[in-house]
Scaffold this motif. Structure first.
Motif, PDB file in Angstrom:
ATOM      1  N   ASP A 283       0.825  -1.208   0.000  1.00  0.00           N
ATOM      2  CA  ASP A 283       0.000   0.000   0.000  1.00  0.00           C
ATOM      3  C   ASP A 283       0.858   1.257   0.000  1.00  0.00           C
ATOM      4  O   ASP A 283       0.389   2.336  -0.360  1.00  0.00           O
ATOM      5  N   ARG A 284       2.125   1.111   0.397  1.00  0.00           N
ATOM      6  CA  ARG A 284       3.016   2.272   0.332  1.00  0.00           C
ATOM      7  C   ARG A 284       3.868   2.255  -0.929  1.00  0.00           C
ATOM      8  O   ARG A 284       4.050   3.271  -1.578  1.00  0.00           O
ATOM      9  N   ARG A 285       4.367   1.070  -1.268  1.00  0.00           N
ATOM     10  CA  ARG A 285       5.244   0.992  -2.434  1.00  0.00           C
ATOM     11  C   ARG A 285       4.514   1.266  -3.740  1.00  0.00           C
ATOM     12  O   ARG A 285       5.135   1.556  -4.754  1.00  0.00           O
ATOM     13  N   ILE A 286       3.195   1.191  -3.711  1.00  0.00           N
ATOM     14  CA  ILE A 286       2.424   1.396  -4.933  1.00  0.00           C
ATOM     15  C   ILE A 286       2.647   2.796  -5.516  1.00  0.00           C
ATOM     16  O   ILE A 286       2.557   3.010  -6.716  1.00  0.00           O
ATOM     17  N   ASP A 287       2.980   3.745  -4.639  1.00  0.00           N
ATOM     18  CA  ASP A 287       3.190   5.105  -5.121  1.00  0.00           C
ATOM     19  C   ASP A 287       4.645   5.404  -5.476  1.00  0.00           C
ATOM     20  O   ASP A 287       4.993   6.536  -5.791  1.00  0.00           O
ATOM     21  N   ASP A 288       5.479   4.385  -5.423  1.00  0.00           N
ATOM     22  CA  ASP A 288       6.874   4.571  -5.826  1.00  0.00           C
ATOM     23  C   ASP A 288       7.001   4.547  -7.341  1.00  0.00           C
ATOM     24  O   ASP A 288       6.170   3.969  -8.047  1.00  0.00           O
ATOM     25  N   TYR A 289       8.076   5.151  -7.800  1.00  0.00           N
ATOM     26  CA  TYR A 289       8.396   5.066  -9.222  1.00  0.00           C
ATOM     27  C   TYR A 289       9.268   3.836  -9.464  1.00  0.00           C
ATOM     28  O   TYR A 289       9.939   3.367  -8.536  1.00  0.00           O
ATOM     29  N   PRO A 290       9.277   3.331 -10.699  1.00  0.00           N
ATOM     30  CA  PRO A 290      10.052   2.107 -10.968  1.00  0.00           C
ATOM     31  C   PRO A 290      11.508   2.197 -10.515  1.00  0.00           C
ATOM     32  O   PRO A 290      12.061   1.229 -10.016  1.00  0.00           O
ATOM     33  N   HIS A 291      12.126   3.386 -10.658  1.00  0.00           N
ATOM     34  CA  HIS A 291      13.544   3.463 -10.302  1.00  0.00           C
ATOM     35  C   HIS A 291      13.766   3.333  -8.800  1.00  0.00           C
ATOM     36  O   HIS A 291      14.893   3.138  -8.353  1.00  0.00           O
TER      37      HIS A 291
END
Lengths: 333, 356
Positions: free
Chosen positions: B163-171
């Motif tokens: 639920d937090r990592r979903i807003d990360d960018y691929p890099h």
């Protein structure tokens, strides 16, 4: 982020100071070396030696160059009093001094001319952004088609033909022969919006053509590179419609270099489009500066140069900050 | 495992009475270029059922990726591209279908995992946004529901704190995480056919095993058909039920994984096996590389494309240089080689097997 912006602002100020130092040096040291006297230029050829001397003192031209520079900067920041005995002229901040020729203060002169330059720059920018980017995208998607070739030839012509050719031909045809557009002087936007647009339209198109050509080529090249990227294939593999793949996924990447170049181009243009303004007799910053150069009006040249430098440096700053917004990989530590 | 020619498959039917879930017949992808005609894929046929895994093995440029792109309709679309043959997916033919129909199936019924997850995800969009987008193309749901689905998928592929990592960018993801996210994206619409194109090539060895496990688990869970494309026989040994070996755009050996590993019959397959590092081999023994380089697809060697590199070519007047060998179809095993089968088996047993 705030830290980064502050740091960049500081760099910008330092840069601006360096630019003014250099221009100041050029414009006040060179006349000296060439044997002409700024004070003499200010008062004119008919003045008495005593009058020239009084002017020299009043303008501070008798002081060493670094003191003069200090006074110049101080004038911009805080305003400046020019006094020679009872004769005191207060020049409020930002004070760029007075025209050698007309005795007018430089800042109000630039301030009056600025809206014309902004009108020209904004109108042309809208046209070249839409036209150039669109042409580039279509060209890239229909590569090697007749349309692509046509666009690229027009673009090549656009880059190669100087404003004083396209501008004059456009005026000859559309103003003097077809009478589609009015000639005459510049009209304020507030006075008559339609007249304003009518007067500026040809100038916009001419200037936009020059830039659109560059943008079309840039967009085409970037788009061709982007549509071969793996992530575009992924977008297609997800089953997205082709227009979403292009308009969202590909355009997002294509916009990055365009924003960069646009920031710099637009910033420089706000400092005055000398050729376009001259050809279309628009009383903007560019016209002011070319007239000043012709008349050896040093304070105006200095003022306009500082003005231009300000916009170029500021545009650079904006572009750099925008980068962190556009490209998530650019993050400020 | 059934190995039937296109005609047989069309008429004979399968053990369960229907046609195979995925049935590729005589697929050809040709590009005409200024240098000549590129036969990237030249008559490849295979069949695959739900829940089964097919490994397509070959060197770079053997046509294995183009085969999968052709199935999905993702091959380069220019006027110079010619695609022919038939691709039947669940009773629907794709090559002749219009592009819009294939697009609707893409990402939903059939989806794909790519080799390099860093370049295969859009650098400017968050991982979540890309998964949500993949879900919403094919499912008319709210953003909120799609987001919940994306979080669920990220959790399913083993991303911690989804639920937090979903807003990360691929890099901001590690290589293994990115590939997991890529798999989550490919599986978000519950595809029945999953094509994984070198899914582990760009990853660390430890992560490779995890990703392969993940693909296998997900396949068991969703009962989907999986095609694994790789140059690494170790990968297919892990996963595949059937193996198809490609060389120069053609299938040169096709059979069950068991058969191919135990009784490989094509000299090229022997070469692949010989150049595979194995832990149970003594350190002093050297790998046996295949000599030479893969052929250019524009200028394939005449006859059997492998003949310039084949250590067994030209024995006893076999027409290796002149006649293109057909994929002879035994009941369990197809081999495109001119060497008579008994002789092949003998060479393998006496000459090749001892050094493997």
């Amino acid at each position: 982020m705030i830290n980064y912006i502050l740091r960049r602002l500081l760099t910008a100020v330092v840069l601006l100071i360096i630019v003014t130092m250099i221009t100041f040096g050029i414009f006040f040291l060179i006349p000296k070396a060439a044997g002409s006297d700024p004070a003499q230029m200010f008062v004119g050829k008919t003045a008495t030696p005593a009058g020239v001397e009084a002017t020299r003192v009043k303008l501070g031209l008798d002081k060493p160059i670094y003191i003069q520079y200090g006074l110049f900067i101080r004038g911009i920041v805080r305003g400046r009093d020019f006094n020679a005995g009872p004769d005191v002229d207060h020049c409020p901040a930002p004070c760029f001094g007075y025209s050698f020729r007309t005795d007018q203060a430089v800042w109000p002169l630039m301030k009056d001319r600025f809206p014309v330059t902004v009108s020209l720059a904004v109108g042309a920018a809208i046209m070249w952004l839409i036209g150039g980017v669109l042409a580039g995208v279509i060209s890239a998607l229909r590569r090697r088609s007749l349309l692509d070739r046509t666009v690229m030839v027009v673009a090549l012509a656009g880059v190669s033909l100087p404003i004083y050719f396209t501008g004059l031909v456009a005026q000859l045809v559309f103003v003097h022969q077809l009478h589609w557009f009015p000639g005459g002087t510049y009209i304020q936007l507030a006075d008559d919006p339609l007249g304003w647009a009518g007067k500026l339209f040809l100038a916009w198109v001419t200037l936009a053509l020059l830039y659109a050509a560059t943008y079309a080529r840039l967009t085409r090249a970037t788009m061709l590179e982007t549509i071969n990227e793996d992530y575009i294939r992924t977008a297609r593999a997800k089953g997205l419609q082709e227009r979403v793949v292009i308009a969202k996924h590909a355009m997002r990447s294509v916009l990055t270099p365009i924003v960069t170049v646009f920031g710099l181009d637009f910033g420089a243009l706000l400092g005055g489009a000398i050729l376009t303004e001259s050809v279309f007799s628009l009383p903007g910053i560019g016209k002011l500066s070319i007239d000043a150069v012709n008349q050896k009006d040093l304070p105006i040249i200095l003022g306009v140069t500082t003005f231009l430098a300000f916009f170029v440096i500021f545009a650079n700053l904006i572009v750099d900050v925008l980068y962190t917004v556009i490209d998530p990989r650019v993050r400020i530590k | 495992m059934s190995l039937l020619s296109a005609e047989d498959a069309a008429t004979a039917g399968q053990s369960d009475g229907g046609t195979p879930f995925l049935d590729v017949r005589d697929l050809r992808v040709h590009f005409s270029t200024e240098d000549g005609l590129v036969r990237a894929v030249d008559g490849v046929s295979f069949a695959l059922e739900r829940g089964e895994t097919l490994g397509i093995v070959g060197e770079s440029g053997s046509g294995k990726s183009v085969t999968s792109l052709g199935i999905l309709g993702l091959h380069r679309r220019t006027d110079n591209t010619r695609l022919s043959g038939e691709v039947w997916l669940d009773g629907e033919e794709l090559i002749g279908s219009d592009r819009e129909r294939v697009r609707q199936l893409r990402g939903q019924k059939m989806s794909m995992i790519f080799q390099d997850p860093l370049t295969s995800m859009h650098p400017y969009f968050t991982v979540g946004a890309q998964i949500i987008e993949a879900y919403r193309v094919h499912n008319n749901v709210s953003k909120k529901a799609a987001r919940a689905r994306a979080v669920e998928m990220l959790a399913r592929v083993g991303i911690p704190q989804p639920d937090r990592r979903i807003d990360d960018y691929p890099h901001q993801f590690s290589g293994g995480m990115r590939q997991r996210a890529m798999i989550a994206m490919a599986l978000v619409c519950d595809p029945e056919l999953l094509i994984a194109d070198e899914p582990t090539t760009a990853l660390d060895v430890t992560v490779q095993a995890q990703i392969l496990d993940l693909i296998r688990d997900l396949q068991e869970e969703f009962h989907s058909a999986v095609i694994i494309i790789t140059h690494d026989l170790g990968v297919v040994a892990e996963l595949a039920d059937d193996i198809l070996v490609m060389y120069g755009g053609k299938c040169i050996e096709y059979g069950t994984a068991d058969e191919l590993f135990r009784r490989p019959e094509h000299p090229y397959t022997w070469g692949l096996l010989g150049s595979m590092p194995r832990a149970d081999r003594s350190v002093r023994e050297r790998l046996i590389p295949i000599k030479g380089t893969p052929p250019s697809l524009i200028n394939l060697p005449s006859g059997c494309a492998f003949h310039p590199r084949c250590p067994y070519a030209f024995r006893n007047g076999i027409p290796c240089r002149t006649v293109v060998p057909d994929l002879s179809e035994g009941d369990v095993h197809g081999v495109a080689c001119h060497i008579p089968p008994p002789e092949r088996r003998e060479i393998f047993a006496t000459d090749v097997a001892p050094s493997l």
